[in-house]
Design a protein around this motif. Structure first.
Motif, PDB file in Angstrom:
ATOM      1  N   LYS A 101      82.320  86.175 -65.543  1.00 15.67           N
ATOM      2  CA  LYS A 101      81.174  85.990 -64.654  1.00 15.67           C
ATOM      3  C   LYS A 101      79.919  86.624 -65.247  1.00 15.67           C
ATOM      4  O   LYS A 101      79.992  87.618 -65.964  1.00 15.67           O
ATOM      5  CB  LYS A 101      81.470  86.584 -63.281  1.00 15.67           C
ATOM      6  CG  LYS A 101      82.546  85.827 -62.517  1.00 15.67           C
ATOM      7  CD  LYS A 101      82.790  86.437 -61.152  1.00 15.67           C
ATOM      8  CE  LYS A 101      83.848  85.658 -60.384  1.00 15.67           C
ATOM      9  NZ  LYS A 101      84.119  86.270 -59.059  1.00 15.67           N
ATOM     10  N   ALA A 102      78.774  86.048 -64.931  1.00 18.48           N
ATOM     11  CA  ALA A 102      77.501  86.507 -65.492  1.00 18.48           C
ATOM     12  C   ALA A 102      77.253  87.978 -65.201  1.00 18.48           C
ATOM     13  O   ALA A 102      76.794  88.724 -66.074  1.00 18.48           O
ATOM     14  CB  ALA A 102      76.358  85.662 -64.957  1.00 18.48           C
ATOM     15  N   ALA A 103      77.540  88.414 -63.970  1.00 18.93           N
ATOM     16  CA  ALA A 103      77.325  89.823 -63.628  1.00 18.93           C
ATOM     17  C   ALA A 103      78.186  90.736 -64.485  1.00 18.93           C
ATOM     18  O   ALA A 103      77.758  91.834 -64.865  1.00 18.93           O
ATOM     19  CB  ALA A 103      77.618  90.058 -62.148  1.00 18.93           C
ATOM     20  N   ASP A 104      79.401  90.286 -64.837  1.00 17.86           N
ATOM     21  CA  ASP A 104      80.272  91.092 -65.693  1.00 17.86           C
ATOM     22  C   ASP A 104      79.758  91.132 -67.127  1.00 17.86           C
ATOM     23  O   ASP A 104      79.883  92.151 -67.813  1.00 17.86           O
ATOM     24  CB  ASP A 104      81.696  90.546 -65.659  1.00 17.86           C
ATOM     25  CG  ASP A 104      82.396  90.803 -64.336  1.00 17.86           C
ATOM     26  OD1 ASP A 104      82.008  91.765 -63.644  1.00 17.86           O
ATOM     27  OD2 ASP A 104      83.298  90.034 -63.978  1.00 17.86           O
ATOM     28  N   VAL A 105      79.183  90.019 -67.585  1.00 21.48           N
ATOM     29  CA  VAL A 105      78.580  90.006 -68.923  1.00 21.48           C
ATOM     30  C   VAL A 105      77.519  91.099 -69.023  1.00 21.48           C
ATOM     31  O   VAL A 105      77.450  91.842 -70.003  1.00 21.48           O
ATOM     32  CB  VAL A 105      77.957  88.633 -69.230  1.00 21.48           C
ATOM     33  CG1 VAL A 105      77.157  88.687 -70.536  1.00 21.48           C
ATOM     34  CG2 VAL A 105      79.038  87.566 -69.321  1.00 21.48           C
ATOM     35  N   VAL A 106      76.700  91.203 -67.990  1.00 20.34           N
ATOM     36  CA  VAL A 106      75.629  92.200 -67.978  1.00 20.34           C
ATOM     37  C   VAL A 106      76.205  93.606 -67.813  1.00 20.34           C
ATOM     38  O   VAL A 106      75.868  94.527 -68.564  1.00 20.34           O
ATOM     39  CB  VAL A 106      74.631  91.897 -66.851  1.00 20.34           C
ATOM     40  CG1 VAL A 106      73.540  92.974 -66.799  1.00 20.34           C
ATOM     41  CG2 VAL A 106      74.008  90.518 -67.050  1.00 20.34           C
ATOM     42  N   MET A 107      77.089  93.779 -66.846  1.00 22.46           N
ATOM     43  CA  MET A 107      77.615  95.097 -66.500  1.00 22.46           C
ATOM     44  C   MET A 107      78.366  95.757 -67.652  1.00 22.46           C
ATOM     45  O   MET A 107      78.257  96.963 -67.874  1.00 22.46           O
ATOM     46  CB  MET A 107      78.516  94.985 -65.279  1.00 22.46           C
ATOM     47  CG  MET A 107      79.038  96.303 -64.743  1.00 22.46           C
ATOM     48  SD  MET A 107      80.056  96.070 -63.267  1.00 22.46           S
ATOM     49  CE  MET A 107      81.462  95.180 -63.970  1.00 22.46           C
ATOM     50  N   THR A 108      79.140  94.969 -68.401  1.00 24.42           N
ATOM     51  CA  THR A 108      79.964  95.545 -69.463  1.00 24.42           C
ATOM     52  C   THR A 108      79.139  96.130 -70.606  1.00 24.42           C
ATOM     53  O   THR A 108      79.665  96.898 -71.413  1.00 24.42           O
ATOM     54  CB  THR A 108      80.945  94.501 -70.024  1.00 24.42           C
ATOM     55  OG1 THR A 108      80.221  93.320 -70.394  1.00 24.42           O
ATOM     56  CG2 THR A 108      82.009  94.147 -68.997  1.00 24.42           C
ATOM     57  N   ALA A 109      77.850  95.805 -70.658  1.00 24.35           N
ATOM     58  CA  ALA A 109      76.992  96.426 -71.668  1.00 24.35           C
ATOM     59  C   ALA A 109      76.884  97.931 -71.459  1.00 24.35           C
ATOM     60  O   ALA A 109      76.528  98.666 -72.394  1.00 24.35           O
ATOM     61  CB  ALA A 109      75.599  95.799 -71.639  1.00 24.35           C
ATOM     62  N   ARG A 110      77.196  98.411 -70.246  1.00 25.09           N
ATOM     63  CA  ARG A 110      77.159  99.849 -69.969  1.00 25.09           C
ATOM     64  C   ARG A 110      77.991 100.624 -70.979  1.00 25.09           C
ATOM     65  O   ARG A 110      77.631 101.718 -71.405  1.00 25.09           O
ATOM     66  CB  ARG A 110      77.668 100.108 -68.544  1.00 25.09           C
ATOM     67  CG  ARG A 110      77.834 101.574 -68.182  1.00 25.09           C
ATOM     68  CD  ARG A 110      76.487 102.280 -68.115  1.00 25.09           C
ATOM     69  NE  ARG A 110      75.709 101.830 -66.977  1.00 25.09           N
ATOM     70  CZ  ARG A 110      74.417 102.119 -66.819  1.00 25.09           C
ATOM     71  NH1 ARG A 110      73.769 102.835 -67.723  1.00 25.09           N
ATOM     72  NH2 ARG A 110      73.769 101.679 -65.748  1.00 25.09           N
ATOM     73  N   ILE A 159      69.656  88.515 -72.025  1.00 22.62           N
ATOM     74  CA  ILE A 159      68.513  89.428 -71.966  1.00 22.62           C
ATOM     75  C   ILE A 159      68.746  90.491 -70.896  1.00 22.62           C
ATOM     76  O   ILE A 159      68.460  91.678 -71.093  1.00 22.62           O
ATOM     77  CB  ILE A 159      67.218  88.647 -71.718  1.00 22.62           C
ATOM     78  CG1 ILE A 159      66.887  87.805 -72.962  1.00 22.62           C
ATOM     79  CG2 ILE A 159      66.061  89.598 -71.409  1.00 22.62           C
ATOM     80  CD1 ILE A 159      65.733  86.855 -72.769  1.00 22.62           C
ATOM     81  N   ALA A 160      69.288  90.070 -69.738  1.00 23.74           N
ATOM     82  CA  ALA A 160      69.634  91.054 -68.708  1.00 23.74           C
ATOM     83  C   ALA A 160      70.636  92.064 -69.256  1.00 23.74           C
ATOM     84  O   ALA A 160      70.526  93.268 -69.007  1.00 23.74           O
ATOM     85  CB  ALA A 160      70.189  90.346 -67.481  1.00 23.74           C
ATOM     86  N   ARG A 161      71.614  91.594 -70.009  1.00 19.69           N
ATOM     87  CA  ARG A 161      72.610  92.478 -70.606  1.00 19.69           C
ATOM     88  C   ARG A 161      71.952  93.486 -71.547  1.00 19.69           C
ATOM     89  O   ARG A 161      72.310  94.663 -71.587  1.00 19.69           O
ATOM     90  CB  ARG A 161      73.653  91.656 -71.360  1.00 19.69           C
ATOM     91  CG  ARG A 161      74.683  92.501 -72.123  1.00 19.69           C
ATOM     92  CD  ARG A 161      75.627  91.624 -72.948  1.00 19.69           C
ATOM     93  NE  ARG A 161      76.407  92.445 -73.854  1.00 19.69           N
ATOM     94  CZ  ARG A 161      77.570  93.028 -73.558  1.00 19.69           C
ATOM     95  NH1 ARG A 161      78.089  92.869 -72.350  1.00 19.69           N
ATOM     96  NH2 ARG A 161      78.215  93.746 -74.455  1.00 19.69           N
TER      97      ARG A 161
END
Length: 265
Positions: A101-110, A159-161
């Motif tokens: 999911k898109a939110a997970d793509v971004v979140m995992t950058a943490r 880019i959000a990631r």
């Protein structure tokens, strides 16, 4: 007393890079200040992507030194330093699982990861990811899977990631290369908004099309055959003479309403 960040977001000194005995970059010296937004241009094969991968600490220079956010490559744990650098590239996009999911793509950058089960995440992490998707105009994509996203939507998610860890430096490798005209214009507008934010990180975007340079970008660097042809304020770099020398044919460039347009003479 308030803490201040490094005076230079990125510094390269006499950087050279060789792969399979073939020189890719030679003698590159370059500095990016925290408040600058850079466009890196050059023909295909000029070394743009290698330059960005070295800046992102995914490649090591063969010669010279690289300093990122006040830390010199080779003297620090690059895994930790990478968390302070936002990086978006076509190679990264190809590594994403299609049903992620898109939110997970971004979140995992943490944690610099590609899968959510590798680390523990908090509700605050997920809220941050969804907030960043909204910031780049992708609010409705958080529960969509990578496989269902258009090329433009995937670029917005990337880019959000790249912003997830509050980086001091964001590096974008040809973010508009796969987009149609509409997708490109939406992405350029998003990047212009990011560039206009005085609290935002230093930005570097690689491209080989002047039309993709967003309004608000301040500086440019032109590569030719692995060497810096010219660099400096955008108005002094994006000239007909320099672009003609870069691409090896007569070109004329115009600056209209904040955008750059080049064509053959």
């Amino acid at each position: 007393m308030a803490m201040t960040g490094p005076a230079v977001a990125l510094r390269m000194a006499a950087v050279g890079f060789t792969r399979d005995r073939r020189p890719i970059l030679s003698g590159v010296s370059w500095e990016v200040a925290p408040d600058q937004r850079w466009a890196v241009l050059g023909a295909n094969g000029s070394g743009k992507t290698s330059l960005l991968r070295i800046a992102a600490l995914y490649e090591h220079p063969t010669t010279g030194t690289v300093e990122v956010l006040g830390q010199q490559s080779g003297e620090v744990d690059v895994r930790r330093l990478r968390h302070r650098v936002g990086f978006s590239s076509p190679a990264l996009a190809q590594m994403l699982r299609p049903d992620l999911k898109a939110a997970d793509v971004v979140m995992t950058a943490r944690h610099g990861a590609l899968e959510p089960w590798w680390h523990d995440y908090t509700d605050a992490d997920r809220e941050r990811a969804e907030s960043l998707l909204e910031q780049v105009g992708a609010k409705g994509l958080s529960h969509r899977t990578v496989a269902t996203l258009s090329s433009g939507e995937r670029q917005r998610v990337q880019i959000a990631r790249s912003l997830m860890t509050d980086p001091g430096l964001v590096l974008l490798d040809e973010p508009a290369s796969t987009l149609d005209l509409g997708g490109r214009e939406m992405l350029v507008a998003d990047l212009a908004s990011l560039a206009a934010d005085p609290s935002g990180p230093a930005l570097v975007m690689v491209t080989h099309r002047t039309e993709e340079i967003p309004a608000g970008f301040t500086h440019g660097l032109i590569l030719r055959r692995g060497r810096v042809l010219t660099q400096g304020p955008l108005e002094s770099v994006l000239t007909s003479a320099w672009l003609s020398a870069c691409f090896g044919l007569p070109l004329r460039i115009e600056h209209r309403e904040g955008r750059w347009h080049a064509q053959a003479c």
